[in-house]
Design a protein around this motif. Structure first.
Motif, mmCIF file in Angstrom:
data_model
loop_
_atom_site.group_PDB
_atom_site.id
_atom_site.type_symbol
_atom_site.label_atom_id
_atom_site.label_comp_id
_atom_site.label_asym_id
_atom_site.label_seq_id
_atom_site.Cartn_x
_atom_site.Cartn_y
_atom_site.Cartn_z
ATOM 1 N N GLN A 1 74.125 22.056 -7.131
ATOM 2 C CA GLN A 1 73.383 21.077 -7.943
ATOM 3 C C GLN A 1 71.888 21.333 -7.858
ATOM 4 O O GLN A 1 71.159 21.192 -8.836
ATOM 5 C CB GLN A 1 73.690 19.653 -7.465
ATOM 6 N N PHE B 1 67.434 11.412 -10.434
ATOM 7 C CA PHE B 1 68.046 12.634 -9.906
ATOM 8 C C PHE B 1 69.155 12.345 -8.884
ATOM 9 O O PHE B 1 70.286 12.800 -9.032
ATOM 10 C CB PHE B 1 66.979 13.524 -9.268
ATOM 11 N N ASN C 1 56.379 15.617 -3.227
ATOM 12 C CA ASN C 1 57.032 16.751 -3.890
ATOM 13 C C ASN C 1 57.959 16.319 -5.018
ATOM 14 O O ASN C 1 59.139 16.619 -4.999
ATOM 15 C CB ASN C 1 57.789 17.602 -2.874
ATOM 16 N N PHE D 1 59.838 16.482 -8.530
ATOM 17 C CA PHE D 1 60.273 17.621 -9.334
ATOM 18 C C PHE D 1 59.369 17.730 -10.556
ATOM 19 O O PHE D 1 58.852 16.724 -11.038
ATOM 20 C CB PHE D 1 61.717 17.422 -9.802
ATOM 21 N N PHE E 1 58.708 13.378 2.343
ATOM 22 C CA PHE E 1 58.041 14.536 2.936
ATOM 23 C C PHE E 1 56.535 14.301 3.085
ATOM 24 O O PHE E 1 55.963 13.383 2.501
ATOM 25 C CB PHE E 1 58.279 15.772 2.079
ATOM 26 N N PRO F 1 65.637 25.056 -13.743
ATOM 27 C CA PRO F 1 64.672 24.484 -14.700
ATOM 28 C C PRO F 1 63.220 24.756 -14.301
ATOM 29 O O PRO F 1 62.369 25.010 -15.156
ATOM 30 C CB PRO F 1 64.958 22.986 -14.659
ATOM 31 N N ALA F 2 62.919 24.717 -13.004
ATOM 32 C CA ALA F 2 61.532 24.946 -12.587
ATOM 33 C C ALA F 2 61.112 26.387 -12.855
ATOM 34 O O ALA F 2 59.938 26.671 -13.052
ATOM 35 C CB ALA F 2 61.367 24.613 -11.102
ATOM 36 N N VAL G 1 73.173 13.198 -9.264
ATOM 37 C CA VAL G 1 73.922 14.226 -8.529
ATOM 38 C C VAL G 1 75.015 13.600 -7.663
ATOM 39 O O VAL G 1 76.045 14.207 -7.434
ATOM 40 C CB VAL G 1 73.020 15.123 -7.637
ATOM 41 N N ALA H 1 59.609 23.198 -1.478
ATOM 42 C CA ALA H 1 59.560 21.734 -1.427
ATOM 43 C C ALA H 1 60.508 21.098 -2.447
ATOM 44 O O ALA H 1 61.095 20.051 -2.174
ATOM 45 C CB ALA H 1 58.129 21.250 -1.670
ATOM 46 N N TYR H 2 60.657 21.719 -3.618
ATOM 47 C CA TYR H 2 61.579 21.168 -4.623
ATOM 48 C C TYR H 2 63.012 21.196 -4.115
ATOM 49 O O TYR H 2 63.770 20.240 -4.256
ATOM 50 C CB TYR H 2 61.506 21.967 -5.928
ATOM 51 N N ARG I 1 70.020 22.042 -11.271
ATOM 52 C CA ARG I 1 69.210 20.961 -11.810
ATOM 53 C C ARG I 1 67.738 21.039 -11.422
ATOM 54 O O ARG I 1 66.903 20.366 -12.017
ATOM 55 C CB ARG I 1 69.757 19.605 -11.329
ATOM 56 N N VAL I 2 67.400 21.817 -10.402
ATOM 57 C CA VAL I 2 66.003 21.856 -9.965
ATOM 58 C C VAL I 2 65.406 23.262 -10.029
ATOM 59 O O VAL I 2 64.437 23.503 -10.735
ATOM 60 C CB VAL I 2 65.865 21.291 -8.531
ATOM 61 N N GLN J 1 59.505 17.307 -13.491
ATOM 62 C CA GLN J 1 60.276 16.681 -14.562
ATOM 63 C C GLN J 1 59.646 15.314 -14.828
ATOM 64 O O GLN J 1 58.645 14.968 -14.219
ATOM 65 C CB GLN J 1 61.741 16.529 -14.121
ATOM 66 N N ASP K 1 64.037 21.388 -0.997
ATOM 67 C CA ASP K 1 64.213 20.458 0.119
ATOM 68 C C ASP K 1 64.381 19.039 -0.394
ATOM 69 O O ASP K 1 65.218 18.282 0.093
ATOM 70 C CB ASP K 1 63.006 20.530 1.063
ATOM 71 N N ALA K 2 63.560 18.678 -1.396
ATOM 72 C CA ALA K 2 63.645 17.324 -1.936
ATOM 73 C C ALA K 2 65.037 17.067 -2.499
ATOM 74 O O ALA K 2 65.634 16.017 -2.256
ATOM 75 C CB ALA K 2 62.591 17.126 -3.020
ATOM 76 N N ALA K 3 65.568 18.032 -3.235
ATOM 77 C CA ALA K 3 66.884 17.849 -3.845
ATOM 78 C C ALA K 3 67.964 17.726 -2.774
ATOM 79 O O ALA K 3 68.798 16.815 -2.811
ATOM 80 C CB ALA K 3 67.195 19.009 -4.781
ATOM 81 N N LEU K 4 67.927 18.625 -1.781
ATOM 82 C CA LEU K 4 68.941 18.584 -0.726
ATOM 83 C C LEU K 4 68.858 17.272 0.049
ATOM 84 O O LEU K 4 69.871 16.664 0.380
ATOM 85 C CB LEU K 4 68.747 19.761 0.231
ATOM 86 N N MET L 1 68.821 17.925 7.842
ATOM 87 C CA MET L 1 68.092 18.889 7.012
ATOM 88 C C MET L 1 67.860 20.187 7.778
ATOM 89 O O MET L 1 67.592 21.226 7.196
ATOM 90 C CB MET L 1 66.746 18.312 6.550
ATOM 91 N N ALA M 1 71.914 16.230 -2.891
ATOM 92 C CA ALA M 1 72.432 17.203 -3.844
ATOM 93 C C ALA M 1 73.098 18.346 -3.084
ATOM 94 O O ALA M 1 72.689 18.683 -1.985
ATOM 95 C CB ALA M 1 71.302 17.756 -4.713
ATOM 96 N N THR M 2 74.144 18.919 -3.682
ATOM 97 C CA THR M 2 74.746 20.104 -3.078
ATOM 98 C C THR M 2 73.869 21.307 -3.409
ATOM 99 O O THR M 2 72.944 21.199 -4.210
ATOM 100 C CB THR M 2 76.152 20.370 -3.645
#
Ligand SMILES: Nc1ncnc2c1ncn2[C@@H]1O[C@H](COP(=O)(O)OP(=O)(O)OP(=O)(O)O)[C@@H](O)[C@H]1O
Ligand SMILES: [Mg+2]
Lengths: 253, 309
Positions: free
Chosen positions: B198, A109, A97, A99, A93, B206-207, A113, B184-185, B202-203, A101, B187-190, A55, B194-195
């Motif tokens: 994406q 999710f 956190n 989303f 984290f 929409p947010a 993906v 934070a959103y 997708r995040v 949604q 980071d959560a997706a990555l 990360m 997720a690429t």
């Protein structure tokens, strides 16, 4: 031999620009064990954790040297697909956190993906993940409700469910309870104990009791170095370094 | 000592009450006057446009021929002209503007971002006459040659220029909305594998959707009301629209008609009243768009409040 080691980290150095945040960290993480990382604020625990699923790549102007081998593969080798690595090595984290949604969409999710489950399989995967994260009984009536309407403790378990849904081998947790009240903390700690059966866990915590309660091994970070690493009982009863003893007994400063 | 303090307090309280009263009155008056002005404009438009209906039938207005010299007052060509040019502008401006916003907010490195953001804001401040001028001298000849058209002064040319005016608004508002999405959103997706794309699709998007919606509404709102550019480059022939193909002929919009003809009509003539009717139609359209937009935003805000409470 190497198939009995999950992470083999050797001589890891990490820099933000010109400041070195990690110095010669060497550490072995064994499968199905809980490894706790402790140490004063700013000593590099989070940085270290983020190296384990790359990360840190998302932060500009950083540099890394040394090697991190996961199940026999150097994760910083050029042919590594980092999205696949992050599927294998999930991260929870500090602040929950989810989303903005629905609960279902949050858990679905990752599988979506990554393209690893569709239709009924996806439904089933979501339900199993929520069960495994000990959240299912509380929210099974309405998976469509917005994730942000849950309590913080529930949100954190949802984040754990979200990680479980991509079927990782390792789960990294960065102070997962620091935003939670004692009851929610307790629930997460119990959950961590259950997850231990199937997953390798590395957890950063500022809570000494928590480290002592949940972990098998404990590492003590100090100014970017891992200065002591041993069985948790050893660290908390007869550590070899004075700094470690001062820190775990709260006589630090 | 205590007395002194007390007396001072009384003075202070009275003074503060007075100040409070004055400030509140001023704010109240400003607030109400906005409503009053809109009401007055509406009344004025009604007053000037209603006589139309004493002289000709609504049917005559709702017809396809605009030729005021011979008393043909069909507003359909103008209405459809306005709509298709706005539609064309929206079709260009929304995707392009949103992609630019995404690029600036999510993809561009910091140094490029710091150049692009102010640049976009400067673009938004370019007066429409200047854009119209560029349209006549650069874009129109280009359109004529590249598309083999008899003239470059077409609805399409106008739509491109209007898009050019809407894009800075869309980019700047949408970029702010994307930028406000918590890290934070992302980071959560990555961290879930997720690429980057994406994650955006997708995040982040929409947010940020209510802000992105505001951006497109504001951008299109700017395009609908624009007169100058459109008058300079669309050829201004009041022809009837018959599908998207009409983008490539000369068309005329309602705003351009009012601007071009208002100077020449006799005060109080039928033509004069019809032009006001067109103004009334424009007013109603923009009122509807605004009400629709705020209804959508209101719903979005309500939902957020419910979630955060
Ligand atoms: N994104 C960043 N850019 C630059 N420097 C950073 C960044 N993140 C952390 N650092 C620096 O790296 C060092 C280690 O930070 P890190 O967050 O890993 O510490 P930590 O042990 O997790 O602290 P805490 O217990 O407070 O969470 C600190 O000096 C910090 O200032
Ligand atoms: Mg940290």
């Amino acid at each position: 031999m190497s198939d009995e080691i999950t992470f083999q980290i050797e001589q890891l150095n990490f820099y933000y620009g010109n400041t070195q945040a990690l110095r010669d960290v060497t550490l072995t993480v064994l499968p199905r064990e809980i490894t706790a990382l402790i140490g004063p604020s700013g000593c590099g625990k989070s940085t270290f954790l983020r190296c384990l699923n790359r990360m840190n790549d998302t932060i500009t102007d950083t540099r890394i040297s040394g090697s991190i081998v996961l199940n026999g593969q150097n994760i910083y080798a050029p042919n590594i697909d980092e999205t696949e690595l992050r599927r294998q090595v999930g991260l929870v984290f500090q602040r929950p956190n989810p989303f903005p949604q629905s609960i279902f969409d949050n858990v679905a999710f990752g599988p979506r993906v990554l393209g690893i489950a569709y239709g009924n399989d996806l439904q089933e995967l979501v339900v199993q993940s929520l069960r495994a994260a000990a959240l299912w009984d509380e929210i099974k009536e309405d998976l469509k409700q917005p994730a942000l309407s849950l309590s913080l403790g529930q949100q954190q378990r949802l984040c754990i469910a979200r990680v479980l849904a991509v079927t990782p081998d390792v789960i990294l947790m960065d102070e997962p309870c620091s935003a939670l009240d004692p009851i929610a903390t307790n629930q997460i700690e119990e959950l961590i104990q259950e997850l231990k059966e199937h997953y390798t866990i590395v957890i950063v915590t500022h809570n000494m009791q928590q480290a002592a309660r949940v972990s098998d091994k404990t590492g003590f970070f100090w100014l970017g170095e891992l200065i002591e690493f041993d069985e948790t009982t050893t660290i908390f009863t007869r550590p070899s370094l004075q700094q470690t003893e001062d820190y775990v007994t709260g006589r630090f400063g | 000592m205590t007395k002194l303090v007390n007396r001072k307090m009384t003075f202070n309280t009275k003074y503060r009450q007075l100040l409070e009263f004055v400030v509140e009155a001023i704010i109240r008056i400003s607030g109400y006057s906005a409503v009053v002005f809109v009401g007055l404009i509406f009344l004025f438009l009604m007053q000037e446009s209603l006589p139309t209906f004493g002289e000709i039938q609504a049917r005559d207005l709702w017809s396809q021929r605009w030729y005021p010299i011979e008393n043909y007052f069909g507003v359909l060509p103008l209405l459809s002209g306005s709509l298709i040019i706005t539609l064309g502008a929206a079709l260009i401006a929304i995707p392009f503007g949103l992609m630019t916003a995404i690029f600036i907010a999510e993809i561009a490195p910091l140094w490029l971002r710091e150049i692009l953001k102010p640049l976009v804001e400067i673009l938004g401040g370019v007066p429409s006459v200047v854009l119209g001028f560029l349209g006549i001298t650069v874009l129109a000849p280009l359109v004529r040659e590249e598309l083999y058209l008899p003239t470059g002064l077409t609805a399409f040319t106008g739509a491109v220029l209007l898009a050019g005016m809407a894009i800075p608004t869309i980019v700047s508002v949408a970029e702010d909305a994307l930028d406000a999405v918590p890290k934070a959103y992302r980071d959560a997706a990555l961290a879930l594998g997720a690429t980057r794309w994406q994650t955006i699709w997708r995040v982040t998007l929409p947010a940020a959707r209510s802000g992105v919606l505001t951006a497109t509404m504001l951008g299109i709102g700017r395009a609908i009301g624009e007169t100058m550019t459109v008058m300079m480059v669309t050829g201004n022939a009041p022809q009837m629209v018959s599908g998207l193909g009409s983008l490539f002929i000369s068309l005329r919009t309602m705003t351009a008609t009012i601007a071009a003809e208002m100077g020449e009509v006799a005060n109080g003539s039928l033509h004069y009243h019809v032009l006001f009717s067109i103004g009334l139609i424009l007013f109603l359209i923009s009122l509807t768009v605004n009400i629709a937009a705020s209804a959508v935003l209101f719903r979005a805000r309500k939902r957020t409040e419910r979630l955060l409470s």
